[in-house]
Design a protein around this motif. Structure first.
Motif, short mmCIF file in Angstrom:
data_model
loop_
_atom_site.label_atom_id
_atom_site.label_comp_id
_atom_site.label_asym_id
_atom_site.label_seq_id
_atom_site.Cartn_x
_atom_site.Cartn_y
_atom_site.Cartn_z
N HIS A 9 0.90 -0.86 -0.20
CA HIS A 9 -0.31 -0.13 0.16
C HIS A 9 0.88 1.48 0.41
O HIS A 9 2.04 1.18 0.63
N ASP A 30 -4.35 3.17 -1.51
CA ASP A 30 -4.37 1.85 -2.03
C ASP A 30 -5.97 1.23 -0.57
O ASP A 30 -5.91 0.09 -0.52
N THR A 32 -9.61 1.94 0.64
CA THR A 32 -11.21 1.00 0.43
C THR A 32 -12.49 2.29 0.67
O THR A 32 -13.51 2.16 0.43
N THR A 34 -12.16 3.83 3.63
CA THR A 34 -12.37 4.30 5.23
C THR A 34 -11.79 6.14 5.31
O THR A 34 -10.37 6.55 5.34
N LEU A 56 -11.46 6.22 -2.82
CA LEU A 56 -11.45 5.36 -2.14
C LEU A 56 -9.75 4.80 -1.50
O LEU A 56 -9.14 4.11 -1.33
N ASP A 58 -8.14 6.07 2.02
CA ASP A 58 -8.37 6.13 2.88
C ASP A 58 -7.78 7.86 3.76
O ASP A 58 -6.35 7.44 3.71
#
Length: 205
Positions: A9, A30, A32, A34, A56, A58
């Motif tokens: 990531h 990389d 999602t 959050t 996407l 975070d």
């Protein structure tokens, strides 16, 4: 140091402390989508959350600013730090899509965002608001937020409101468009094989 290997990531962490603000930000390109955002300005929180969700990316962001003065320092400094964290996560930008664009409809509003992670910051802003505040956030600071992110992340950024009347919809449409354009631009393209997407062999300068 950001690592751009395919199985890792890409993250960036910035801590920034001045007499006006204290900021801690971590991003994961990389992720999602959050988020854990606290700036002390409710509508700014909402917009950064929208950016995270739809890109996407975070984002963990904690800001303590001199809101007893006004919202300028908190808005500007958090945007500067966010751009720095994105730049750190991008590293040398090897293998990224680099370009991204999105049309973003929201009810009666339509905006267009196009960007290039070029390393050369530039902003064209063709949008505006008809009220002074959204929630408690001064609308004059919205354009400044984008300038500050683009400056430190090294993004050429074009934002245009095509049409719209509701100020909340206008702002949210722009942030969601920016998010979707960034999602395209930061994603790694396996066909590039880790190459830097420039005939110069580098981005910026």
């Amino acid at each position: 140091m950001a690592n751009t290997a395919e199985n890792t990531h890409r993250t960036g962490t910035i801590e920034r402390k001045t007499a006006e603000t204290g900021i801690a930000i971590t991003v994961d390109l990389d992720g999602t989508g959050t988020y854990d955002v606290s700036t002390g300005i409710g509508f700014l929180d909402h917009m950064v959350e929208q950016f995270s969700k739809h890109s996407l990316i975070d984002i963990a962001m904690k800001v303590e600013g001199d809101l007893h003065v006004d919202q300028h320092h908190t808005t500007e400094d958090s945007a500067i730090a966010l751009g720095q964290a994105i730049a750190e996560a991008l590293g040398d930008k090897a293998g990224i899509g680099r370009y991204g664009s999105a049309y973003s409809p929201m009810d009666e509003t339509l905006s267009r965002v196009a960007l290039d992670i070029s390393g050369r910051p530039y902003v064209v802003w063709k949008a505006g608001f008809t009220q002074e505040k959204l929630g408690e956030w001064d609308t004059e600071l919205i354009e400044h937020w984008f300038h500050s992110v683009a400056q430190t992340a090294g993004i050429t950024l074009h934002i245009e409101l095509i049409y719209g009347t509701n100020n909340h919809h206008i702002c949210e449409s722009i942030y969601k468009g920016f998010a979707r354009a960034m999602r395209i631009a930061v994603e790694r393209d396996p066909r590039k094989g880790g190459a830097i997407p420039s005939t110069k062999g580098q981005l910026g300068g």
